[in-house]
Scaffold this active site. Structure first.
Site, PDB file in Angstrom:
ATOM      1  N   GLY C  53       0.929  -0.869   0.031  1.00 30.29           N
ATOM      2  CA  GLY C  53      -0.047   0.276  -0.058  1.00 30.29           C
ATOM      3  C   GLY C  53       1.101   1.530  -0.099  1.00 30.29           C
ATOM      4  O   GLY C  53       1.721   1.138  -0.534  1.00 30.29           O
ATOM      5  N   ALA C  55       2.301   2.752   2.645  1.00 32.33           N
ATOM      6  CA  ALA C  55       3.522   2.978   3.237  1.00 32.33           C
ATOM      7  C   ALA C  55       3.950   2.003   2.782  1.00 32.33           C
ATOM      8  O   ALA C  55       5.426   2.008   2.596  1.00 32.33           O
ATOM      9  CB  ALA C  55       2.882   3.010   4.447  1.00 32.33           C
ATOM     10  N   HIS C 277     -16.459   5.522  10.886  1.00 36.53           N
ATOM     11  CA  HIS C 277     -16.351   6.472  10.043  1.00 36.53           C
ATOM     12  C   HIS C 277     -17.946   6.963   9.569  1.00 36.53           C
ATOM     13  O   HIS C 277     -19.055   6.202   8.896  1.00 36.53           O
ATOM     14  CB  HIS C 277     -16.037   6.091   8.414  1.00 36.53           C
ATOM     15  CG  HIS C 277     -15.991   7.434   7.459  1.00 36.53           C
ATOM     16  ND1 HIS C 277     -16.803   8.461   7.581  1.00 36.53           N
ATOM     17  CD2 HIS C 277     -15.139   8.583   6.926  1.00 36.53           C
ATOM     18  CE1 HIS C 277     -16.335   9.228   5.690  1.00 36.53           C
ATOM     19  NE2 HIS C 277     -15.457   8.704   6.104  1.00 36.53           N
ATOM     20  N   SER C 295     -17.399   9.624   0.581  1.00 38.42           N
ATOM     21  CA  SER C 295     -16.101  10.521   1.261  1.00 38.42           C
ATOM     22  C   SER C 295     -16.957  11.538   1.926  1.00 38.42           C
ATOM     23  O   SER C 295     -18.102  11.719   1.277  1.00 38.42           O
ATOM     24  CB  SER C 295     -15.655  11.282  -0.081  1.00 38.42           C
ATOM     25  OG  SER C 295     -14.496  12.619   0.909  1.00 38.42           O
ATOM     26  N   ARG C 341     -14.248  12.983  13.032  1.00 42.82           N
ATOM     27  CA  ARG C 341     -15.692  11.325  12.300  1.00 42.82           C
ATOM     28  C   ARG C 341     -16.015  10.549  13.702  1.00 42.82           C
ATOM     29  O   ARG C 341     -17.569  11.068  13.716  1.00 42.82           O
ATOM     30  CB  ARG C 341     -14.790  10.464  12.240  1.00 42.82           C
ATOM     31  CG  ARG C 341     -14.002  10.977  11.048  1.00 42.82           C
ATOM     32  CD  ARG C 341     -13.078  10.354   9.990  1.00 42.82           C
ATOM     33  NE  ARG C 341     -13.006  10.897   8.271  1.00 42.82           N
ATOM     34  CZ  ARG C 341     -11.798   9.870   7.986  1.00 42.82           C
ATOM     35  NH1 ARG C 341     -10.941   9.268   8.765  1.00 42.82           N
ATOM     36  NH2 ARG C 341     -12.142  10.784   6.490  1.00 42.82           N
ATOM     37  N   GLU C 436      -0.660   2.573   8.782  1.00 39.44           N
ATOM     38  CA  GLU C 436      -2.136   1.835   9.684  1.00 39.44           C
ATOM     39  C   GLU C 436      -1.576   0.960  10.311  1.00 39.44           C
ATOM     40  O   GLU C 436      -1.726   0.724  11.556  1.00 39.44           O
ATOM     41  CB  GLU C 436      -2.902   1.807   8.480  1.00 39.44           C
ATOM     42  CG  GLU C 436      -4.342   1.727   9.735  1.00 39.44           C
ATOM     43  CD  GLU C 436      -5.109   1.518   8.662  1.00 39.44           C
ATOM     44  OE1 GLU C 436      -5.282   0.673   8.018  1.00 39.44           O
ATOM     45  OE2 GLU C 436      -6.967   0.847   9.483  1.00 39.44           O
ATOM     46  N   ARG C 446      -8.410  10.109  14.368  1.00 40.93           N
ATOM     47  CA  ARG C 446      -7.660  10.767  13.069  1.00 40.93           C
ATOM     48  C   ARG C 446      -8.663  11.289  12.525  1.00 40.93           C
ATOM     49  O   ARG C 446      -9.543  10.724  12.018  1.00 40.93           O
ATOM     50  CB  ARG C 446      -7.306   9.715  11.789  1.00 40.93           C
ATOM     51  CG  ARG C 446      -6.732   9.116  10.857  1.00 40.93           C
ATOM     52  CD  ARG C 446      -6.123   8.402   9.753  1.00 40.93           C
ATOM     53  NE  ARG C 446      -6.968   7.501   9.225  1.00 40.93           N
ATOM     54  CZ  ARG C 446      -7.849   8.759   8.347  1.00 40.93           C
ATOM     55  NH1 ARG C 446      -7.664   9.667   7.541  1.00 40.93           N
ATOM     56  NH2 ARG C 446      -8.914   7.288   7.649  1.00 40.93           N
TER      57      ARG C 446
END
Lengths: 212, 248, 648
Positions: C53, C55, C277, C295, C341, C436, C446
């Site tokens: 990914g 990272a 979320h 989103s 969130r 993550e 976050r």
């Protein structure tokens, strides 16, 4: 493929122009044919231009066929018969794009017949002649309806071939842009229609007795 | 709703495959196509029959992992990925044929799973900008006209699912390659390698045994991300340009 | 030291690598003090990176460029499919291109505050500093960020901040950033500096002489169990949200790599910090396999409401304005629909619990664009949100231009992860963790558009400048497969697989996973209580033993076997779930994504207890039949004053 195709399309346009002279009478038609033979003289020997054109055309046809066959083989290698889908469905493709390969074969066969018939006059239904006009008129008499039919079928095949061929050639040459697509389609469809009709008119006119 | 599925089953890469028919009852129209396959697999497992292998991951239409040919159409009847196709697009009583992507360059690994490593190798051949980490100038050093940025973006949305290859009558990967060539070719950052990129990528796709492009347009018609067909013309233009420069 | 019925409290720990001095100079200082590796020696040093990914791919590309000998693994069929690709909204960077008062310090401040004072100041400051370089790097790679007509980059305000610092690429920012990193990675693969193994899943970590020295992976096509060695191992394997079964994670996202490392001695930090979320598409049936996020940029223009009357089943368009409760605007007038969130999610849960929820299940609230459409015009709404609306319509079959969308919170991101120091090194020397998968930068919550920032910061800029300090002592003793430590790790893998295939019980892997997910969502989800968590631990233990008795995995190891892959992942989720509950139980406060019903203010807001809980909970694996050991890392705040968050 695209470049040789373009040469052949240009040739067809000239060819159709010549064909349509048939409606101006025997003199004009034969005169046109004769002029082609002496075009460029004395710079070129007699028949010089014609053979030059024939050479270019032959080369184009051969390269065109070579490219087509290699594309065909590549496609078969890329998805061999053993991997065909059990169910297929046309999503977007045009009918004409289907006919490119077998249509192309038909056109090649027809071209050979066509040269033997009207150029070399080896095959001469209705009698051979030195006058191209007479060859034409003789060949498409009503009793030789099957010649006309074959001719018509082949010309329609050419039309389909052109419909996708012109579009595809333009795309390959990098012309395709989203906003040009309607125009490209119009050019491809328009040109192939004009050529189809243009080539159908003379023999049909003969068969139906409009030209004799 | 009740449906009949005809699914391609193939044990491994070198095994013979065949179509197998399954019946499923109580399919909800709100299920995604893959959820319907989940239900089938749960059922098969409980009946001690091996479940159907299929690739999938994000299930939101962006990772590009999923993709099967449904009734002859790549990703099925809607213009989206298989995971975003819902059963409401089918009717009660339908028989649905499910096949893997078919192309020599995408060999079947098992059932509906194919190996799309060829796409990665096309990218390796030149689908990048050489920008080693840490060497970048300020992001605003190079303004990019919005139309160029937008066109680059349209091409960059490719998810590498392979539907274009699956749908192409020639099994050509042209749309995939063209999307990357267009994405990077529209941006100033992509210019230094533009000429060599297109040649190397096209050579690689030929080496992978993809078919040739004959501009039929099935690729763009099934593309779940709507990659425009004209990217192929862009590629051809770039290719002609490169040949003109003697690269290739 | 103390012990209770669930865990043992061990020695406190601290981050030995964190530099001292003024916060803005610490990263420079650390880069200077870290040992360097001579470029000529780098190719003798090998690094294994798990996951491709943001990272992982960025780290692999950068370290390959630097000249290290890198080997990378991913479980997908291509590195481009990693789930970073699904991030929609954007990536933060303190560029202050908008001249709206942004700065590195403000991004740092917002992140520490947004994380509810449970993250490290030094790490967060470094993240904010690095953010600026990320954008430059990505643009240079050809990432097509949104631009304005002048040709410059566009920015938007995102997820609860008041400056416009979010860079985006329509609704597909994660995809574009990942493709950028993927292309950089493929370039290194072509150059031969990175070896890529796709469809390989890491199943065990090899530790030798106290150092992480390699991994055991399974070739998912042939089932071959392979042993790979290196001088350092990097885990970039993402989060563990799939412990809830239903989440916005990809179906294959799993905790196996990090959990296996945890079992081998890596501390797992703050596992209970889960981000829920607020704007996801509600569940539609029990066949549901995943949840789809939309989103949260939608909250910039959409208004969230529920009917004032409980159980009001009218068509939302028929409900008059004065019978609607725009509850976020009512409760949080300053931030309105843009509260962070965790707050937005819990508020939705609360109104649904009170009976105001909408949709067939009653678990949903309206996200309404009627006002926005009137204000901006349909065209503007379409250009800004068109792809999200299309996605909603495709999934639900409803047209959001006409009918308000229904949304409900869903598990999305896990702030917890393996404990790492300032160098991103875990408690096992030579094992580094990025993105993550580590716990480091987001505290208990976050902020939106910060995950992409952290993944790329770790991979492009942080790890490549810290791992050298460890590698400078290498190369370490050469190992081969016959080494007892490698043999042992391999044996653990094969016996686990054999066991899974031999049970041949009566329940499918998915049925266990779903049941675990239900337990976690019910008791360790948006609101947690002591009673519920204790019950969950009991249920998970029973489920785990049932799993090992009754799971049914068909087929063999020596083939592509997706059920076997899933079974291995569920094994680890079943263990992780328990640790999450223990962590949630021990943290008797509410902070960020962790809300304990026992710890709230009079008006129902989260109540932190800084005196007792201002620490990182780093859990050490105690053994299969033993309790985990808790190590506390104390958190201190010098630059941001600790106070209760308020978005009123």
């Amino acid at each position: 493929m695209a470049v040789t195709g373009a040469i052949l399309v240009l040739y067809l346009i000239a060819h159709m122009y010549g064909n349509l002279k048939v409606f101006s009478g025997q003199e004009a038609f034969d005169g046109y044919a004769h002029n082609l033979r002496v075009l460029g003289t004395p710079l070129l020997p007699e028949h010089g231009f014609l053979w030059l054109a024939r050479l270019i055309l032959l080369a184009s046809v051969l390269i065109h066929i070579y490219a087509a066959v290699s594309l065909w083989l590549r496609a078969r290698r890329a998805r061999p018969a053993s991997q065909r889908y059990q169910v297929t469905k046309r999503v977007h493709r045009t009918y004409s794009s289907y006919t490119m390969r077998w249509g192309g074969v038909l056109i090649a066969l027809f071209t050979i017949f066509h040269i033997l018939h009207l150029t070399v006059n080896v095959i001469s239904p209705g009698g051979a002649s030195d006058s191209p006009y007479e060859r034409l008129v003789n060949g498409f008499q009503p009793e030789f309806w099957f010649v006309t039919l074959f001719y018509v079928a082949a010309v329609i095949a050419v039309g389909f071939h052109l419909r996708h061929g012109i579009w595809s050639g333009l795309a390959t040459l990098g012309v395709n842009q989203a906003n040009r697509q309607p125009k490209m389609n119009a050019v491809a469809t328009g040109l192939s229609l004009i050529l189809t009709v243009g080539f159908l008119l003379p023999p049909l006119a003969v068969t139906f007795g409009l030209v004799s | 709703m009740n449906i009949t599925l005809r699914v391609w089953r193939q044990k491994g890469r070198d095994d013979e495959g065949r179509m197998v028919t399954y019946k499923l009852t109580d399919v909800s129209p709100d299920m995604s196509f893959l959820e319907m396959l989940d239900v089938l697999n749960e059922k098969l497992t409980l009946e001690s029959e091996e479940p159907v292998a299929f690739d999938h991951d994000c299930r939101e239409g962006i990772c590009g992992a999923c993709g099967v040919v449904i009734d002859g159409e790549a990703h099925g009847p809607e213009r989206t990925t298989t995971c975003q196709l819902h059963m409401r697009s089918f009717n009660d009583g339908d028989t649905i044929t499910v096949e893997p992507w078919r192309a020599s360059a995408f060999p079947v690994v098992k059932d509906l799973v194919v190996d799309r490593g060829a796409f990665d190798r096309i990218i390796q051949a030149g689908g990048y900008v050489s920008a080693p980490t840490g060497t970048a100038p300020d992001a605003h050093a190079n303004p990019i006209p919005k139309p160029d940025a937008d066109r680059a973006f349209d091409a960059a949305t490719c998810i590498g699912c392979g539907a274009c290859v699956a749908a192409c009558p020639n099994a050509s990967s042209m749309l995939f390659t063209a999307a990357k060539v267009t994405h990077l070719g529209m941006l100033p950052q992509g210019q230094p390698e533009r000429a060599s990129r297109v040649v190397q990528m096209v050579n690689q796709q030929d080496a992978e045994d993809f078919g040739g492009c004959t501009n039929i347009g099935e690729c763009a018609a099934v593309c779940p991300k709507g990659i425009p067909l004209d990217t192929i013309s862009q590629l051809n233009q770039d290719l002609l340009g490169s040949l003109g420069k003697g690269i290739g | 030291m103390s012990e209770n019925d669930l865990y043992i409290e061990g020695e406190p720990i601290r981050d030995e690598k964190a530099p001292e001095g003024p916060i803005s100079e610490r990263w420079d200082q650390r880069r200077f003090s870290a040992k360097l590796v001579n470029p000529a020696n780098r190719r003798k040093l090998s690094v294994i990176i798990i996951g491709t990914g943001l990272a992982g791919a960025s780290a692999a590309a950068t370290m390959g460029e630097a000249g290290y000998n890198v080997t990378t693994f991913c479980y997908q069929d291509s590195p481009r499919r990693a789930h970073s690709i699904a991030a929609q909204g954007g990536i933060n960077a303190a560029k202050n291109y908008r001249n709206d008062g942004d700065s590195i310090h403000r991004l740092f401040y917002d992140t520490v505050k947004g994380g509810d004072f449970r993250s490290r100041e030094s790490n967060v400051y470094r993240l904010a500093q690095t953010s600026v370089e990320i954008i430059d790097q990505c643009v240079a790679q050809g990432v097509p960020f949104a631009r304005e007509y002048g040709g410059l980059l566009d920015n938007r305000s995102f997820g609860g901040v008041q400056v416009s610092r979010t860079f985006y690429a329509r609704g597909q920012t994660g995809q574009q950033l990942l493709i950028g990193a993927y292309q950089a990675l493929e370039r290194q693969i072509a150059a031969g500096s990175v070896q890529m193994h796709t469809r390989h899943e890491m199943l065990e970590l090899i530790i030798s002489g106290g150092k992480a020295r390699g991994v055991i992976v399974r070739d998912m096509l042939t089932g071959e169990i392979e042993t790979h060695f290196a001088d350092a191992v990097v885990l970039a394997t993402g989060g563990y949200g799939n412990v809830f079964y239903l989440s916005t994670n990809a179906m294959g996202s799993n905790v196996t790599a990090t959990w296996r490392a945890h079992r081998k001695g890596a501390h797992f930090a703050n596992p209970c910090y889960t981000q829920i979320h607020p704007t996801c598409i509600p569940v539609s049936g029990d066949y549901q396999s995943k949840l789809t996020l939309m989103s949260e940029s939608l909250r910039n223009d959409g208004r969230i409401w529920v009917p004032k009357d409980k159980g009001d089943k009218r068509d939302p368009r028929q409900i008059p304005e004065d019978e609607r409760d725009y509850y976020l605007e009512r409760k949080y007038p300053a931030f309105g629909n843009l509260v962070p969130r965790d707050i937005a999610s819990r508020a939705a849960k609360n109104v649904c619990d009170e009976g105001h929820g909408v949709g067939p299940s009653g678990l949903g609230v309206y996200l309404d664009f009627a006002d926005a459409t009137e204000r901006m015009g349909r065209e503007a709404v379409e250009s800004k949100y068109g792809n999200l609306f299309d996605m909603y319509q495709r999934i639900t079959g409803e047209n959001p231009y006409e009918v308000p969308m229904r949304i409900y919170p869903a598990v999305h991101y896990t702030m917890g992860g393996l404990w790492v120091d300032y160098d991103l090194q875990s408690s096992i020397p030579g094992l580094f963790v990025t993105g993550e998968a580590n716990f480091s930068d987001h505290g208990a919550n976050r902020l939106g558009a910060s995950a992409l920032m952290q993944g790329l910061a770790d991979g492009y800029f942080v790890l490549p400048n810290t791992i050298n300090d460890y590698l400078a002592d290498g190369p370490f003793e050469a190992m081969d497969e016959s080494h007892p430590d490698a043999q042992e790790a391999k044996e653990q893998v094969t016996s686990r697989i054999d066991k899974l295939l031999s049970i041949q019980g009566s329940r499918t892997v998915d049925s266990f996973h779903k049941e675990l997910g239900t337990i976690m969502w019910e008791y360790c989800g948006m609101e947690r209580t002591e009673e519920g968590l204790r019950k969950a631990i009991e249920l998970i233990r029973n489920l785990r033993s049932e799993f090992w008795r009754d799971v049914k995995v068909l087929g063999t190891n020596e083939e592509l076997n997706q059920a076997l892959e899933k079974a291995g992942r569920v094994v680890d989720f079943l263990e992780l779930g328990e640790l999450m509950c223990i962590d949630a139980l021990h943290r008797r406060e509410s902070c960020g994504g962790h809300f304990r019903a026992e710890s709230q203010t009079e008006d129902g807001e989260a109540l932190r207890h800084d005196d007792e809980f201002a620490y990182v909970a780093a859990w050490e694996f105690g053994g299969d039949d033993n309790k985990p050991v808790l190590h506390k890392e104390n958190l201190e705040y010098e630059y941001v004053e600790m106070k209760q968050r308020s978005y009123k």
